[in-house]
Design a protein around this motif. Structure first.
Motif, PDB file in Angstrom:
ATOM      1  N   LEU A 254      -0.788 -22.478  28.484  1.00 50.20           N
ATOM      2  CA  LEU A 254      -1.034 -21.085  27.949  1.00 50.20           C
ATOM      3  C   LEU A 254      -0.349 -20.540  26.998  1.00 50.20           C
ATOM      4  CD1 LEU A 254      -1.474 -19.762  31.718  1.00 50.20           C
ATOM      5  CD2 LEU A 254      -3.505 -20.556  30.571  1.00 50.20           C
ATOM      6  N   SER A 255      -1.175 -19.686  26.289  1.00 57.60           N
ATOM      7  CA  SER A 255      -0.407 -19.085  25.134  1.00 57.60           C
ATOM      8  C   SER A 255       0.442 -17.715  25.522  1.00 57.60           C
ATOM      9  CB  SER A 255      -1.301 -18.632  23.973  1.00 57.60           C
ATOM     10  OG  SER A 255      -2.200 -17.559  24.355  1.00 57.60           O
ATOM     11  N   TRP A 256       0.184 -17.230  26.620  1.00 58.52           N
ATOM     12  CA  TRP A 256       0.467 -15.894  27.105  1.00 58.52           C
ATOM     13  C   TRP A 256       0.294 -14.842  26.053  1.00 58.52           C
ATOM     14  CZ3 TRP A 256       1.679 -15.895  32.116  1.00 58.52           C
ATOM     15  CH2 TRP A 256       1.800 -16.971  32.722  1.00 58.52           C
ATOM     16  N   GLY A 257      -0.966 -15.099  25.435  1.00 59.71           N
ATOM     17  CA  GLY A 257      -1.460 -14.252  24.449  1.00 59.71           C
ATOM     18  C   GLY A 257      -2.754 -13.804  24.351  1.00 59.71           C
ATOM     19  N   PHE A 258      -3.409 -13.537  23.196  1.00 56.82           N
ATOM     20  CA  PHE A 258      -4.705 -13.198  23.097  1.00 56.82           C
ATOM     21  C   PHE A 258      -5.618 -14.199  22.220  1.00 56.82           C
ATOM     22  CE2 PHE A 258      -3.264  -9.085  24.742  1.00 56.82           C
ATOM     23  CZ  PHE A 258      -3.893  -9.194  25.945  1.00 56.82           C
ATOM     24  N   ASP A 259      -4.845 -15.316  22.008  1.00 59.26           N
ATOM     25  CA  ASP A 259      -5.278 -16.505  21.148  1.00 59.26           C
ATOM     26  C   ASP A 259      -6.501 -17.194  22.065  1.00 59.26           C
ATOM     27  OD1 ASP A 259      -3.965 -16.037  19.105  1.00 59.26           O
ATOM     28  OD2 ASP A 259      -2.400 -17.847  19.489  1.00 59.26           O
ATOM     29  N   ALA A 260      -7.339 -18.014  21.604  1.00 61.08           N
ATOM     30  CA  ALA A 260      -8.157 -18.635  22.636  1.00 61.08           C
ATOM     31  C   ALA A 260      -7.418 -19.701  23.346  1.00 61.08           C
ATOM     32  CB  ALA A 260      -9.082 -19.244  21.514  1.00 61.08           C
ATOM     33  N   ASP A 261      -7.349 -19.389  24.347  1.00 56.53           N
ATOM     34  CA  ASP A 261      -6.498 -20.342  25.350  1.00 56.53           C
ATOM     35  C   ASP A 261      -7.608 -21.353  25.897  1.00 56.53           C
ATOM     36  OD1 ASP A 261      -3.842 -19.920  25.716  1.00 56.53           O
ATOM     37  OD2 ASP A 261      -3.972 -18.007  26.555  1.00 56.53           O
TER      38      ASP A 261
END
Lengths: 385, 385
Positions: A254-261
């Protein structure tokens, strides 16, 4: 029928833009008048001597005239190359196929991006509101321009299917057969709700500029992309989304962000981003509105069968997809019930697929065979066999 | 259990904000640490002498601690006054009920609008990504602060139900019973897709300012409203939308414009507009992300039953609504199957209703009786009868 003699004849080429004469504007349901009227279209095949082999194809909300030709913007194949082409159910060797861009559209037919004759600038929100019946009225003028009195068939998918129903209601004497794929006789509350989300997303984009973005050299791309993303969910079944993407990630972890995971996020973002390259935001507003206004029963005294009372000589084929939740099979059954009540000949098939509304555009052997069977029988009756 | 002895005891009042001691930060799944941690909560009823009558209620995505109290912003009644209250299944005369705001939320618990201790300014996107397990870990600290070793029950709806499942996986020894209403053990591709539309709508709003809108005195109200509208469609069944609104107009006749012609449009616009008054856009981003990341099986070797292996002493009740297409009955059945496979006691009921996911909040006699029956039996076993 009078149109046939009053409008100038177009030369059947593989496409072009037909212009209505100045004294033949398009009168709209709203009371407004659209002039000049231009209809961009593509044709495939050759009109036979007695003009009995013409097929009109009506496209869906975001479709266009490039039904079986490379799209000039995206460079992609036409939107229905599974059905229209050599050896396919709608074979240009056999039929003269016409596919026009709807009015309100953005691929050449008169729409909100066209110049407003009173100002010389793009209409924007000064473009009059249009209906499915208005789209069909314009198509009827185009068809007449070819000198065609009776279409062998009018075929439409999704919103195109609604146009087919409207043809049957308004011009039954000009139809030999009619094919309605994955459509409905009226927009439901949920249909309207999804469209309203899309419209609000567009109108919330400051680059929409009250519809005047073209004048200001900007485009509400983010809003239009969000509208497309929301709509796109309705084109796929839950099962198809789950099988295609599930919870698959774009990369390890996971990116642990708001990128397209998740792949489904990336897919939707791509659908949104690529859509804005080929579609106009105001066209999206006008055409979704036309769909929401569509209610064929309401314009026939509240009884859908009444819309088809003059269509008893038309052979109907109604097809739905079992996993389509945008225009579900129940909607098609309502159409068939009304056709039967009106005394029309209607064949109906629900095509079993888990691909949802988008099955229209996919390789579906049962869709292929249903179309082949119906068209073969109708062609024989029409003396085209 | 060690938490119980290490954290300071809160005084059971009707609510407040609990702060974790400086040496007890919240360690998050992402690896980040949240300190200070504040948990805003409401309580109802009185904790009995042996602290055996405590019930924790976990709220849904846009819920909060005001489960049975007037909401301070909207002035509306609590979100579950059909279930929590005198004479209702969760009666404060009988139970000591705690309802906290989730971390990441915007009603007092630490979230993206809270001050970042390193800057003194609102976190914005510097807030760490959170998970359902993080929410539950914070709740466990809050529960321990009351000196409660074992909850009589943990009850949750929708996202709250996911928290209940996470409680059962992580703190089974602290639970006597668990009630999961209209939830799922993982977010599906379609669930993620709808959330991604909402997030893109928020992030497309120029007033979002990369998440730093609070610093700049603006709010991405239009984007958040669109996000809410899209989500709201998933809370209602197609049937409920059709029955409630159908194609009913706002006024006589069509506007022939982009005003809200249909009641369903007006309803959705109202849902969007009223939501932005009470909810924070960044909280919406973080909490939807936590939901999308939720996959209880994946964090237990890919086998959901493994999540419940230590929960064999917990009495489970799983409830779904027949017309819920957000978290459908099939998702609840998967949970029950896993509970059974793990050797847990689970009762399951699908409540027949056409109201969709929103049935959670509506008068549903069968929901009422299912909750009453399960709670009565559990209370008897627990010696609370």
């Amino acid at each position: 029928m009078s149109d046939v003699r009053q409008v100038p004849l177009a030369t059947p080429t593989d496409g072009g833009t037909w212009r209505s004469p100045a004294d033949r504007p398009l009168r709209l349901d709203s009371g407004a008048v659209l002039a000049p009227l231009e209809m961009a279209y593509r044709t495939y095949g050759t009109l036979n001597a007695d003009k009995s082999n013409a097929v009109l194809i009506c496209h869906a909300l975001t479709g266009d005239q490039y039904v079986a030709s490379t799209h000039p913007v995206t460079g992609k194949p036409g939107w229905w190359t599974t059905v229209v082409g050599a050896g396919l159910p709608l074979d240009p060797e056999r039929y003269f196929i016409i596919c026009p861009n709807v009015i309100g559209g953005c691929m050449g037919s008169t729409g909100p991006a066209s110049p407003d004759p009173t100002t010389g600038k793009p209409y924007g929100l000064a473009f009059p509101m249009i209906t499915i019946a208005d789209m069909v009225r314009a198509q009827a003028m185009l068809v007449a321009s070819f000198g065609i009195e009776t279409l062998f068939s009018v075929v439409g998918t999704s919103m195109g299917g609604m146009q087919v129903l409207q043809w049957a209601a308004d011009y039954p004497e000009r139809l030999f057969s009619a094919i309605v794929v994955a459509a409905a006789a009226r927009h439901s509350a949920q249909n309207i709700a999804f469209h309203e989300v899309g419209r609000q997303a567009i109108m919330a984009d400051p680059d929409w500029r009250g519809g005047a973005y073209e004048l200001e050299g900007v485009r509400p791309e983010k809003g239009l992309a969000v509208a497309r993303m929301a709509a796109h969910i309705t084109y796929l079944s839950e099962t198809a989304l789950q099988r295609k993407f599930g919870r698959e990630l774009q990369r390890d972890g996971l990116s642990w962000g708001f990128d397209a995971d998740f792949q489904v996020e990336s897919y939707l973002r791509h659908q949104g981003a690529s859509f804005v390259d080929r579609f106009d935001a105001n066209s999206y507003l006008y055409i979704t509105r036309a769909l929401d206004y569509f209610d064929l029963a309401a314009s026939h005294g509240g009884v859908l069968a009444n819309a088809f009372l003059r269509a008893r000589n038309v052979r109907f084929c109604v097809l739905s997809f079992s996993s389509d939740w945008l225009y579900a099979t129940a909607e098609s059954r309502d159409i068939v019930r009304a056709l039967n009540a009106a005394g029309c000949r209607a064949s109906f098939a629900e095509i079993t697929t888990d691909k949802g509304h988008d099955a229209i555009f996919l390789e579906e052997p049962n869709l292929d065979s249903a179309l082949r069977g119906f068209l073969a029988s109708a062609a024989e009756k029409r003396g085209l066999a």
